[in-house]
Motif scaffolding. Structure first.
Motif, PDB file in Angstrom:
ATOM      1  N   UNK A  13      45.369  -1.980   6.818  1.00 45.32           N
ATOM      2  CA  UNK A  13      45.067  -1.015   5.757  1.00 45.32           C
ATOM      3  C   UNK A  13      43.905  -0.113   6.157  1.00 45.32           C
ATOM      4  N   UNK A  14      42.918  -0.715   6.813  1.00 38.18           N
ATOM      5  CA  UNK A  14      41.787   0.078   7.283  1.00 38.18           C
ATOM      6  C   UNK A  14      42.276   1.119   8.292  1.00 38.18           C
ATOM      7  N   UNK A  15      43.129   0.670   9.220  1.00 38.85           N
ATOM      8  CA  UNK A  15      43.612   1.574  10.264  1.00 38.85           C
ATOM      9  C   UNK A  15      44.395   2.739   9.662  1.00 38.85           C
ATOM     10  N   UNK A  16      45.164   2.470   8.638  1.00 40.72           N
ATOM     11  CA  UNK A  16      46.049   3.492   8.075  1.00 40.72           C
ATOM     12  C   UNK A  16      45.386   4.322   6.979  1.00 40.72           C
ATOM     13  N   UNK A  17      44.147   3.981   6.655  1.00 46.20           N
ATOM     14  CA  UNK A  17      43.461   4.697   5.580  1.00 46.20           C
ATOM     15  C   UNK A  17      42.896   6.031   6.067  1.00 46.20           C
ATOM     16  N   UNK A  18      43.082   6.332   7.355  1.00 50.44           N
ATOM     17  CA  UNK A  18      42.522   7.551   7.927  1.00 50.44           C
ATOM     18  C   UNK A  18      43.651   8.507   8.319  1.00 50.44           C
ATOM     19  N   UNK A  19      43.498   9.761   7.936  1.00 49.68           N
ATOM     20  CA  UNK A  19      44.555  10.748   8.167  1.00 49.68           C
ATOM     21  C   UNK A  19      44.858  10.952   9.660  1.00 49.68           C
ATOM     22  N   UNK A  20      43.796  11.020  10.455  1.00 52.16           N
ATOM     23  CA  UNK A  20      44.002  11.230  11.894  1.00 52.16           C
ATOM     24  C   UNK A  20      44.745  10.042  12.500  1.00 52.16           C
ATOM     25  N   UNK A  21      44.368   8.845  12.065  1.00 54.53           N
ATOM     26  CA  UNK A  21      45.024   7.665  12.635  1.00 54.53           C
ATOM     27  C   UNK A  21      46.494   7.598  12.214  1.00 54.53           C
ATOM     28  N   UNK A  22      46.796   8.003  10.980  1.00 57.54           N
ATOM     29  CA  UNK A  22      48.208   8.037  10.577  1.00 57.54           C
ATOM     30  C   UNK A  22      48.968   9.045  11.429  1.00 57.54           C
ATOM     31  N   UNK A  23      48.329  10.166  11.710  1.00 57.95           N
ATOM     32  CA  UNK A  23      48.978  11.192  12.518  1.00 57.95           C
ATOM     33  C   UNK A  23      49.200  10.696  13.949  1.00 57.95           C
ATOM     34  N   UNK A  24      48.192  10.029  14.496  1.00 61.15           N
ATOM     35  CA  UNK A  24      48.336   9.463  15.847  1.00 61.15           C
ATOM     36  C   UNK A  24      49.481   8.454  15.862  1.00 61.15           C
ATOM     37  N   UNK A  49      38.869  10.385  19.513  1.00 59.22           N
ATOM     38  CA  UNK A  49      40.301  10.045  19.444  1.00 59.22           C
ATOM     39  C   UNK A  49      40.534   8.664  20.054  1.00 59.22           C
ATOM     40  N   UNK A  50      39.810   8.401  21.157  1.00 61.61           N
ATOM     41  CA  UNK A  50      39.924   7.096  21.807  1.00 61.61           C
ATOM     42  C   UNK A  50      39.525   5.965  20.845  1.00 61.61           C
ATOM     43  N   UNK A  51      38.492   6.241  20.032  1.00 59.20           N
ATOM     44  CA  UNK A  51      38.065   5.223  19.051  1.00 59.20           C
ATOM     45  C   UNK A  51      39.144   5.005  17.995  1.00 59.20           C
ATOM     46  N   UNK A  52      39.766   6.097  17.543  1.00 61.99           N
ATOM     47  CA  UNK A  52      40.853   5.956  16.564  1.00 61.99           C
ATOM     48  C   UNK A  52      42.002   5.124  17.150  1.00 61.99           C
ATOM     49  N   UNK A  53      42.323   5.403  18.422  1.00 63.99           N
ATOM     50  CA  UNK A  53      43.393   4.649  19.085  1.00 63.99           C
ATOM     51  C   UNK A  53      43.019   3.168  19.157  1.00 63.99           C
ATOM     52  N   UNK A  54      41.759   2.900  19.427  1.00 71.55           N
ATOM     53  CA  UNK A  54      41.302   1.501  19.524  1.00 71.55           C
ATOM     54  C   UNK A  54      41.430   0.777  18.183  1.00 71.55           C
ATOM     55  N   UNK A  59      44.523  -3.301  15.094  1.00 70.28           N
ATOM     56  CA  UNK A  59      45.329  -3.652  13.922  1.00 70.28           C
ATOM     57  C   UNK A  59      46.747  -4.067  14.331  1.00 70.28           C
ATOM     58  N   UNK A  60      47.042  -3.971  15.614  1.00 72.16           N
ATOM     59  CA  UNK A  60      48.365  -4.381  16.088  1.00 72.16           C
ATOM     60  C   UNK A  60      49.437  -3.332  15.866  1.00 72.16           C
ATOM     61  N   UNK A  61      49.023  -2.106  15.525  1.00 76.31           N
ATOM     62  CA  UNK A  61      50.009  -1.064  15.229  1.00 76.31           C
ATOM     63  C   UNK A  61      50.443  -0.311  16.479  1.00 76.31           C
ATOM     64  N   UNK A  62      49.590  -0.297  17.491  1.00 77.38           N
ATOM     65  CA  UNK A  62      50.001   0.340  18.744  1.00 77.38           C
ATOM     66  C   UNK A  62      49.603  -0.555  19.915  1.00 77.38           C
ATOM     67  N   UNK A  63      50.267  -0.332  21.042  1.00 77.62           N
ATOM     68  CA  UNK A  63      49.905  -1.034  22.263  1.00 77.62           C
ATOM     69  C   UNK A  63      49.514   0.009  23.299  1.00 77.62           C
TER      70      UNK A  63
ATOM     71  N   UNK B 145      61.052  13.852   8.298  1.00 74.77           N
ATOM     72  CA  UNK B 145      61.472  13.975   6.905  1.00 74.77           C
ATOM     73  C   UNK B 145      60.368  13.546   5.938  1.00 74.77           C
ATOM     74  N   UNK B 146      59.876  12.359   6.120  1.00 72.95           N
ATOM     75  CA  UNK B 146      59.043  11.798   5.059  1.00 72.95           C
ATOM     76  C   UNK B 146      57.572  11.630   5.446  1.00 72.95           C
ATOM     77  N   UNK B 147      57.264  11.858   6.727  1.00 69.86           N
ATOM     78  CA  UNK B 147      55.878  11.713   7.116  1.00 69.86           C
ATOM     79  C   UNK B 147      55.479  10.261   7.275  1.00 69.86           C
ATOM     80  N   UNK B 148      54.219  10.062   7.498  1.00 67.04           N
ATOM     81  CA  UNK B 148      53.748   8.739   7.895  1.00 67.04           C
ATOM     82  C   UNK B 148      53.433   7.819   6.728  1.00 67.04           C
ATOM     83  N   UNK B 149      53.495   8.322   5.501  1.00 65.95           N
ATOM     84  CA  UNK B 149      53.134   7.459   4.373  1.00 65.95           C
ATOM     85  C   UNK B 149      54.043   6.256   4.287  1.00 65.95           C
ATOM     86  N   UNK B 150      55.297   6.424   4.790  1.00 66.19           N
ATOM     87  CA  UNK B 150      56.223   5.291   4.728  1.00 66.19           C
ATOM     88  C   UNK B 150      55.692   4.112   5.532  1.00 66.19           C
TER      89      UNK B 150
END
Lengths: 108, 161
Positions: A13-24, A49-54, A59-63, B145-150
């Motif tokens: 949740x912490x990782x995804x609470x940031x717009x840049x990280x969601x975009x990455x 950006x490197x910190x966001x990736x880290x 959080x286990x969302x990227x490798x 389509x839906x973006x990353x919120x999903x």
């Protein structure tokens, strides 16, 4: 839920609470990207950006893997997705399309 | 609510959406036969579609791109395999780059759309099949389509499991 999975949820949740990280995350889900290629998309330093990736990696969302001097990141959402929920997302897309067909037909 | 039935088969990565429209079959067909109408219904409002090629005939190709709010272009292509106007058509649906060149390593879905007269209007059935779960995931992950919120919504499911 045990303490470990609570911690994992907090990290995600912490990782995804940031717009840049969601975009990455969205970009690396579509395919492997080098961290420097990712950094070109944002008005912030390579180190930021490197910190966001880290954070996403912890959080286990990227490798991440190394190739020469490059760090390559790719999305790993196997843990948080199932095919059933993916079909639900597809359903949402179709509901949108059908609503728009309806609206178009009503214009006549 | 024009969606009247949804069938999802996890094993075959198939989604079948049945919808009812208050218009004759020919009118609904015209939405697909006219690129200017098709682009109003294919991309979501925040990602409007532009069809560059449009040939609704067996062996025909469609190419289009959707424009993101930031101005990025996401391309796509259809390869029409069967047409039975105005009752049905089938096509393969894939991704393309911003210059509309097909992305060969991206997943392709097989689609069949059928239209028939029912209840004073049109009953439409939209079937989409993905070859692999990974392909389906990749398509959704493209986020066109839906973006990353999903991605966040998935976490609730994960935690509940």
């Amino acid at each position: 839920m045990d303490g470990t999975s609570e911690q994992r949820a907090d990290a995600m949740f912490h990782a995804l609470a940031d717009r840049t990280r969601r975009d990455i995350l969205r970009r690396v889900l579509a395919g492997e990207h080098s961290v420097s290629a990712l950094a070109a998309n944002y008005e912030m330093s390579f180190a930021a950006v490197q910190k966001h990736v880290a954070v996403l990696e912890r959080a286990g969302l990227i490798t991440k893997r190394r190739e020469g001097r490059q760090q390559l990141a790719s999305g790993d959402v196997q843990a948080v997705r199932s095919v059933a929920s993916m079909l639900t997302e597809l359903e949402d897309i179709w509901r949108g399309r059908i609503d728009r067909i309806d609206a178009l037909l009503e214009e006549d | 609510m024009p969606v009247i039935d949804i069938t999802k088969d996890i094993d075959t990565r198939t989604i079948i959406i049945t919808a009812q429209f208050a218009a004759p079959v020919e009118r609904v067909w015209a939405v697909y036969a006219d690129p200017r109408q098709l682009e109003k219904v294919w991309g979501p409002p925040q990602y409007p579609a532009t069809f560059v090629e449009h040939q609704l005939a067996p062996g025909g190709r469609m190419t289009y791109y959707m424009t993101s709010p930031e101005g990025e272009r996401f391309g796509g292509w259809w390869e029409i395999t069967e047409v039975d106007e105005p009752r049905s058509f089938s096509f393969r649906d894939g991704f393309a780059d911003a210059d509309l060149q097909p992305l060969l390593d991206m997943p392709v879905s097989e689609n069949t759309f059928t239209f028939e007269t029912a209840d004073g209007g049109t009953r439409a059935v939209f079937t989409s099949v993905y070859a692999t779960a990974e392909g389906l995931e990749q398509v959704l992950a493209m986020g066109v389509e839906e973006g990353a919120t999903s991605a966040i919504n998935q976490i609730d499911d994960y935690l509940a499991a």
